[in-house]
Design an enzyme around this catalytic site. Structure first.
Site, mmCIF file in Angstrom:
data_model
loop_
_atom_site.group_PDB
_atom_site.id
_atom_site.type_symbol
_atom_site.label_atom_id
_atom_site.label_comp_id
_atom_site.label_asym_id
_atom_site.label_seq_id
_atom_site.Cartn_x
_atom_site.Cartn_y
_atom_site.Cartn_z
ATOM 1 N N ASP A 7 0.842 -1.201 0.000
ATOM 2 C CA ASP A 7 0.000 0.000 0.000
ATOM 3 C C ASP A 7 0.876 1.249 0.000
ATOM 4 O O ASP A 7 0.943 1.981 0.992
ATOM 5 C CB ASP A 7 -0.962 -0.029 1.193
ATOM 6 C CG ASP A 7 -1.985 -1.147 1.062
ATOM 7 O OD1 ASP A 7 -2.418 -1.422 -0.076
ATOM 8 O OD2 ASP A 7 -2.333 -1.761 2.085
ATOM 9 N N LYS A 28 0.714 -7.936 -2.635
ATOM 10 C CA LYS A 28 -0.608 -7.507 -3.096
ATOM 11 C C LYS A 28 -0.509 -6.078 -3.610
ATOM 12 O O LYS A 28 -0.030 -5.193 -2.912
ATOM 13 C CB LYS A 28 -1.611 -7.573 -1.942
ATOM 14 C CG LYS A 28 -3.003 -7.076 -2.332
ATOM 15 C CD LYS A 28 -4.005 -7.330 -1.221
ATOM 16 C CE LYS A 28 -4.175 -6.183 -0.267
ATOM 17 N NZ LYS A 28 -4.835 -4.984 -0.810
ATOM 18 N N ASP A 55 -5.346 -6.777 -6.504
ATOM 19 C CA ASP A 55 -6.573 -6.579 -5.708
ATOM 20 C C ASP A 55 -7.350 -5.375 -6.242
ATOM 21 O O ASP A 55 -7.310 -4.299 -5.663
ATOM 22 C CB ASP A 55 -6.127 -6.367 -4.250
ATOM 23 C CG ASP A 55 -7.270 -6.141 -3.281
ATOM 24 O OD1 ASP A 55 -8.412 -6.533 -3.594
ATOM 25 O OD2 ASP A 55 -7.012 -5.579 -2.198
ATOM 26 N N LYS A 57 -10.749 -5.688 -7.252
ATOM 27 C CA LYS A 57 -12.166 -5.870 -6.866
ATOM 28 C C LYS A 57 -13.137 -5.427 -7.959
ATOM 29 O O LYS A 57 -13.979 -4.536 -7.752
ATOM 30 C CB LYS A 57 -12.474 -5.114 -5.576
ATOM 31 C CG LYS A 57 -11.607 -5.501 -4.385
ATOM 32 C CD LYS A 57 -12.065 -4.783 -3.123
ATOM 33 C CE LYS A 57 -11.285 -5.185 -1.887
ATOM 34 N NZ LYS A 57 -9.954 -4.591 -1.796
ATOM 35 N N HIS A 59 -16.221 -4.968 -10.370
ATOM 36 C CA HIS A 59 -17.675 -5.057 -10.127
ATOM 37 C C HIS A 59 -18.375 -4.210 -11.186
ATOM 38 O O HIS A 59 -18.359 -2.988 -11.110
ATOM 39 C CB HIS A 59 -17.987 -4.538 -8.722
ATOM 40 C CG HIS A 59 -19.416 -4.705 -8.321
ATOM 41 N ND1 HIS A 59 -19.919 -4.265 -7.123
ATOM 42 C CD2 HIS A 59 -20.464 -5.277 -8.955
ATOM 43 C CE1 HIS A 59 -21.207 -4.545 -7.037
ATOM 44 N NE2 HIS A 59 -21.562 -5.161 -8.142
ATOM 45 N N ASP A 60 -18.981 -4.860 -12.196
ATOM 46 C CA ASP A 60 -19.668 -4.127 -13.263
ATOM 47 C C ASP A 60 -20.576 -5.131 -13.971
ATOM 48 O O ASP A 60 -20.742 -6.258 -13.496
ATOM 49 C CB ASP A 60 -18.620 -3.516 -14.225
ATOM 50 C CG ASP A 60 -19.136 -2.239 -14.895
ATOM 51 O OD1 ASP A 60 -20.297 -2.239 -15.369
ATOM 52 O OD2 ASP A 60 -18.383 -1.251 -14.958
ATOM 53 N N ASN A 63 -20.419 -8.346 -19.125
ATOM 54 C CA ASN A 63 -19.612 -8.164 -20.332
ATOM 55 C C ASN A 63 -18.397 -7.262 -20.073
ATOM 56 O O ASN A 63 -17.293 -7.543 -20.547
ATOM 57 C CB ASN A 63 -20.501 -7.568 -21.438
ATOM 58 C CG ASN A 63 -19.769 -7.493 -22.748
ATOM 59 O OD1 ASN A 63 -19.217 -8.489 -23.214
ATOM 60 N ND2 ASN A 63 -19.709 -6.309 -23.334
ATOM 61 N N THR A 64 -18.598 -6.209 -19.299
ATOM 62 C CA THR A 64 -17.490 -5.285 -19.011
ATOM 63 C C THR A 64 -16.425 -5.965 -18.151
ATOM 64 O O THR A 64 -15.222 -5.816 -18.385
ATOM 65 C CB THR A 64 -18.041 -4.027 -18.298
ATOM 66 O OG1 THR A 64 -18.990 -3.417 -19.171
ATOM 67 C CG2 THR A 64 -16.950 -3.037 -17.969
ATOM 68 N N THR A 114 -14.988 -6.058 5.092
ATOM 69 C CA THR A 114 -14.982 -6.084 6.568
ATOM 70 C C THR A 114 -15.342 -4.714 7.142
ATOM 71 O O THR A 114 -15.569 -4.579 8.333
ATOM 72 C CB THR A 114 -13.614 -6.561 7.115
ATOM 73 O OG1 THR A 114 -12.585 -5.897 6.392
ATOM 74 C CG2 THR A 114 -13.452 -8.047 6.971
ATOM 75 N N ARG A 206 0.718 -2.940 7.059
ATOM 76 C CA ARG A 206 1.503 -2.064 7.935
ATOM 77 C C ARG A 206 2.408 -2.743 8.956
ATOM 78 O O ARG A 206 3.503 -2.225 9.207
ATOM 79 C CB ARG A 206 0.558 -1.053 8.607
ATOM 80 C CG ARG A 206 0.090 -0.014 7.609
ATOM 81 C CD ARG A 206 -1.164 0.680 8.041
ATOM 82 N NE ARG A 206 -2.310 -0.210 7.993
ATOM 83 C CZ ARG A 206 -3.544 0.134 8.325
ATOM 84 N NH1 ARG A 206 -3.790 1.354 8.751
ATOM 85 N NH2 ARG A 206 -4.544 -0.733 8.232
HETATM 86 O O1 C5P Z 1 -1.941 -2.635 6.767
HETATM 87 P P1 C5P Z 1 -2.923 -3.764 6.865
HETATM 88 O O2 C5P Z 1 -2.282 -5.056 7.320
HETATM 89 O O3 C5P Z 1 -4.145 -3.407 7.670
HETATM 90 O O4 C5P Z 1 -3.380 -3.995 5.338
HETATM 91 C C1 C5P Z 1 -4.371 -4.894 4.998
HETATM 92 C C2 C5P Z 1 -4.596 -4.857 3.523
HETATM 93 O O5 C5P Z 1 -5.721 -5.660 3.222
HETATM 94 C C3 C5P Z 1 -4.905 -3.474 2.958
HETATM 95 O O6 C5P Z 1 -4.389 -3.446 1.621
HETATM 96 C C4 C5P Z 1 -6.407 -3.419 2.941
HETATM 97 O O7 C5P Z 1 -6.923 -2.582 1.931
HETATM 98 C C5 C5P Z 1 -6.747 -4.879 2.630
HETATM 99 N N1 C5P Z 1 -8.056 -5.287 3.065
HETATM 100 C C6 C5P Z 1 -8.497 -5.213 4.375
HETATM 101 N N2 C5P Z 1 -9.742 -5.646 4.711
HETATM 102 C C7 C5P Z 1 -10.554 -6.134 3.777
HETATM 103 C C8 C5P Z 1 -10.144 -6.236 2.449
HETATM 104 C C9 C5P Z 1 -8.880 -5.790 2.129
HETATM 105 O O8 C5P Z 1 -7.745 -4.788 5.239
HETATM 106 N N3 C5P Z 1 -11.733 -6.583 4.127
#
Ligand code: C5P
Length: 227
Positions: A7, A28, A55, A57, A59-60, A63-64, A114, A206
């Site tokens: 990230d 990722k 990652d 995600k 969503h459309d 066909n797209t 989440t 992180r």
């Molecule tokens: O820094 P951290 O360990 O919290 O990063 C978790 C990663 O997983 C981030 O890229 C976050 O966008 C992703 N993520 C998440 N919860 C989700 C889906 C994806 O934390 N439900």
């Protein structure tokens, strides 16, 4: 398998981080980095020998999504995802798009984010019942569409494996070593606990990227998860 969430806001910061490691990683790449740098960043990370979970995600309409996946297939990533809320037809189309360009990537689905709680799901999205019931149904839909698994909370893994079988892959963020800062994650699980629960891949950002010694932090998490 431990997947490191890259990230970072740009390519420079990403490669400054990756350069600390001299071993192949599973990383990722999410919307932030992909939208900043474009598809080229995937080729550059792959050239270093790392595996990639892209990652985005999707969503459309079916066909797209099929056409988008067909284009993304050329990047030859290892895991890629869509939103299960796009429905079975959309997920099937995504799979077709990937396979028509010979991608062997695992296609997985996000069930409920989440960040979505019961109140929001019931009152804003007008989906009744408990989040876990929706997550199980979306996971079953993903399985019915031929997908390989889902992104979910570690706390949902057991229920998903019960309904979709143990070979249905679970990729789980929300992981924190016991001595690490929680950040903005609400419900967290340690790497050891994640292993016990049956998570197949854990996504950790992180606790590794912001650690004083990222290599050591990664090794410790990997050791905890694998043993
Ligand atoms: O820094 P951290 O360990 O919290 O990063 C978790 C990663 O997983 C981030 O890229 C976050 O966008 C992703 N993520 C998440 N919860 C989700 C889906 C994806 O934390 N439900």
């Amino acid at each position: 398998m431990v997947i490191i969430a890259l990230d970072f806001e740009n390519k420079e910061k990403t490669f400054e981080f990756l350069k600390k490691f001299n071993e192949p990683l599973y990383v990722k790449v999410g919307m932030e980095l992909f939208y900043a740098e474009g598809p080229l960043i995937i080729k550059e990370i792959k050239a270093l020998g790392h595996k990639i979970f892209l990652d985005l995600k999707a969503h459309d309409i079916p066909n797209t999504v099929k056409k988008a996946m067909s284009n993304l297939a050329k990047l030859d990533v290892d895991i890629i995802n869509v939103h299960a809320s796009g429905g079975i037809k959309m997920m099937k189309a995504a799979l077709e798009g990937l396979r028509e360009n010979n991608s062997k990537a695992y296609l997985i689905a996000v069930t409920q984010l989440t960040s979505t709680d019961k109140e929001m799901m019931n009152d804003e999205l007008l989906i009744q019942g408990d989040v876990i019931e929706c997550v199980k149904k979306y996971a079953l839909n993903a399985k019915a569409a031929g997908l390989n698994g889902v992104v979910c909370s570690p706390l949902e893994v057991e229920a998903i494996k019960m309904v979709c079988g143990k070979d249905f892959i679970t990729v789980t963020p929300g992981i924190r070593p016991l001595d690490s800062s929680v950040d903005d994650q609400k419900r967290i699980t340690s790497p050891k606990e994640a292993k016990k629960i049956g998570c197949d891949y854990i996504v950790v950002g992180r606790p590794i990227t912001k650690a004083e010694d990222p290599v050591q932090a990664y090794r410790k998490i990997r050791e905890d998860f694998l043993n």
